[in-house]
Design a protein around this motif. Structure first.
Motif, PDB file in Angstrom:
ATOM      1  N   ARG A  21       2.921  -1.153   4.178  1.00  0.00           N
ATOM      2  CA  ARG A  21       2.296   0.151   3.951  1.00  0.00           C
ATOM      3  C   ARG A  21       3.372   1.235   4.041  1.00  0.00           C
ATOM      4  NH1 ARG A  21      -1.027   0.202   7.938  1.00  0.00           N
ATOM      5  NH2 ARG A  21      -2.711  -0.862   6.818  1.00  0.00           N
ATOM      6  N   ALA A  33       4.202   5.446   3.515  1.00  0.00           N
ATOM      7  CA  ALA A  33       3.623   6.785   3.431  1.00  0.00           C
ATOM      8  C   ALA A  33       4.738   7.810   3.610  1.00  0.00           C
ATOM      9  CB  ALA A  33       2.543   6.986   4.481  1.00  0.00           C
ATOM     10  N   ALA A  81       5.284  12.012   4.301  1.00  0.00           N
ATOM     11  CA  ALA A  81       4.628  13.257   4.705  1.00  0.00           C
ATOM     12  C   ALA A  81       5.683  14.323   4.942  1.00  0.00           C
ATOM     13  CB  ALA A  81       3.797  13.046   5.976  1.00  0.00           C
ATOM     14  N   HIS A 122       0.871  -1.175   0.000  1.00  0.00           N
ATOM     15  CA  HIS A 122       0.000   0.000   0.000  1.00  0.00           C
ATOM     16  C   HIS A 122       0.908   1.225   0.000  1.00  0.00           C
ATOM     17  CE1 HIS A 122      -3.418  -2.620   1.007  1.00  0.00           C
ATOM     18  NE2 HIS A 122      -2.601  -3.200   1.862  1.00  0.00           N
ATOM     19  N   GLU A 123       0.993   1.889  -1.133  1.00  0.00           N
ATOM     20  CA  GLU A 123       1.928   3.001  -1.292  1.00  0.00           C
ATOM     21  C   GLU A 123       1.159   4.292  -1.544  1.00  0.00           C
ATOM     22  OE1 GLU A 123       5.557   4.453  -4.256  1.00  0.00           O
ATOM     23  OE2 GLU A 123       4.502   2.552  -4.599  1.00  0.00           O
ATOM     24  N   THR A 124       1.393   5.266  -0.690  1.00  0.00           N
ATOM     25  CA  THR A 124       0.800   6.593  -0.871  1.00  0.00           C
ATOM     26  C   THR A 124       1.927   7.616  -1.025  1.00  0.00           C
ATOM     27  OG1 THR A 124       0.674   6.877   1.530  1.00  0.00           O
ATOM     28  CG2 THR A 124      -1.279   6.012   0.416  1.00  0.00           C
ATOM     29  N   ILE A 125       2.788   7.356  -1.996  1.00  0.00           N
ATOM     30  CA  ILE A 125       3.969   8.189  -2.214  1.00  0.00           C
ATOM     31  C   ILE A 125       4.052   8.534  -3.690  1.00  0.00           C
ATOM     32  CG2 ILE A 125       6.479   8.310  -2.069  1.00  0.00           C
ATOM     33  CD1 ILE A 125       6.396   6.320   0.192  1.00  0.00           C
TER      34      ILE A 125
END
Length: 389
Positions: A302, A304, A306, A263-266
């Motif tokens: 996962r 992330a 920020a 799960h990559e939010t980058i």
């Protein structure tokens, strides 16, 4: 630790203040005692003073009541005067006691100011800036001697750290030559013409695996020595998001082999930092390798990223069993592994290299055991906004 040191400093200042106040109060009490004794003695002398010859032709019998009356009035006047003097002295003592406590507090603070300066400077000095010194100015007194002694200690520590780093770097370089020689010997033994026994081929494979592990260990030593020595090659602004994406792409086969869900939010342009691309890539590679190697089949990862304008944080969560928080906190130390499943792979330098690279860039590594199971890795790095060009 800082809270404890701060409390000790305030306690020392309070002790100095109490000492100054107590000395003043004792001195004032002694002065009041002397004043009371002198005044009391003067009153007794006045009361026992002779009345003198009678005046205006009065007989002693007729003048005696008048003499007693005058003596009573004089004694009463002395008593009133003594009482007023005592009250005024007590009021003055109380006022001066408050003033002495305030002055004692200020004087104690001024006396301890060089020590506070030395404490703050010593806290700023770490393994990465042992070249700094306190260099306290002033006359040759006890404080100056203490500062010079700490500077001498820092100089000895700097030499010891430099010697250790040079030894690790030189030893790692020197050991690469025999490793290359052993690899070449294995290749010659296995690749010679004719039939090669299966046992020899199997032994050569195991030896190559061991040599690969030793080579990885030496490479880790070199990275640790370089980062702890403050060497940051090719320092330039870059996107940490792109480094993470490249690392994930390079390990797509390993991730698929274990059936891991990422799960990559980058984004590739997320997380602008300034540093060595080589070392930051090694740092991210180690974190992702750790998340893959110490994950169960069919697990998840996962990631992330920020940024808040001054700090960029890379957070990597992995699932798994509940871990011991105290053991997790020690994983950033070299050769530390967690659990029986972590004893058979790697050299135990992965997360220690991550911590060293982060520290070399002015950041830090935070390892936490997730309450629901698994590990959370948080890497905080300063963004170019908070860095000097």
């Amino acid at each position: 630790m800082r809270m404890r040191l701060g409390l000790s400093r305030r306690t020392v200042r309070s002790r100095f203040t109490a000492l100054y106040g107590a000395v003043f109060l004792l001195s004032g009490a002694g002065l009041l005692t002397i004043v009371a004794v002198v005044v009391s003695g003067g009153t007794r002398v006045s009361e026992s003073a002779p009345a003198g010859p009678p005046a205006n032709g009065q007989t002693p019998e007729n003048a005696l009541p008048r003499i007693h009356q005058l003596q009573d009035q004089l004694a009463q006047a002395h008593a009133n005067q003594s009482r007023q003097l005592l009250i005024a002295s007590l009021i003055a003592l109380g006022v001066m006691a408050v003033v002495s406590v305030v002055l004692g507090h200020l004087i104690a603070g001024r006396v301890l100011r060089p020590l506070r300066t030395m404490t703050a400077a010593t806290r700023r000095i770490s393994a990465d800036n042992l070249h700094e010194r306190l260099a306290v100015p002033g006359p040759a007194d006890e404080v100056k001697d203490l500062a010079d002694t700490i500077d001498e200690l820092l100089e000895r520590l700097e030499h010891a750290f430099d010697a250790q780093r040079r030894f690790v770097a030189n030893a790692s370089h020197e050991l690469r030559t025999p490793l290359a020689t052993m690899r070449a010997s294995l290749d010659v033994a296995v690749g010679k013409p004719g039939h090669v026994p299966a046992q020899t081929t199997a032994l050569a494979g195991r030896l190559r695996a061991e040599l690969d592990q030793v080579d990885e260990l030496l490479d880790g030593f070199l990275v640790l020595a370089r980062t702890r020595h403050g060497e940051l090659p090719d320092r330039t602004p870059l996107s940490l998001g792109s480094v993470v994406s490249e690392a994930l792409s390079a390990r797509a086969t390993d991730i698929a082999a274990k059936g891991l869900t990422v799960h990559e939010t980058i984004g590739r342009d997320d997380g602008r930092v300034r540093g060595s691309r080589t070392l930051l890539r090694r740092m991210v590679d180690n974190v992702i390798d750790n998340a893959i190697a110490h994950n169960h089949d069919g697990g998840w990862i996962r990631l992330a990223l920020a940024a808040d304008g001054t700090t960029v944080r890379l957070v990597v969560d992995t699932g798994g069993p509940v871990l011991d928080a105290r053991q997790v906190a020690e994983l950033a130390q070299p050769f530390r592994r967690l659990g029986a499943d972590r004893t058979g792979t790697g050299a135990g330098l992965g997360l220690s290299i991550v911590a060293a690279v982060a520290a070399a860039h002015g950041g830090e590594l935070d390892l936490r055991a997730r309450p629901e199971g698994g590990l959370r890795v948080v890497i905080a790095l300063p963004s170019p906004v908070g860095l000097a060009s």
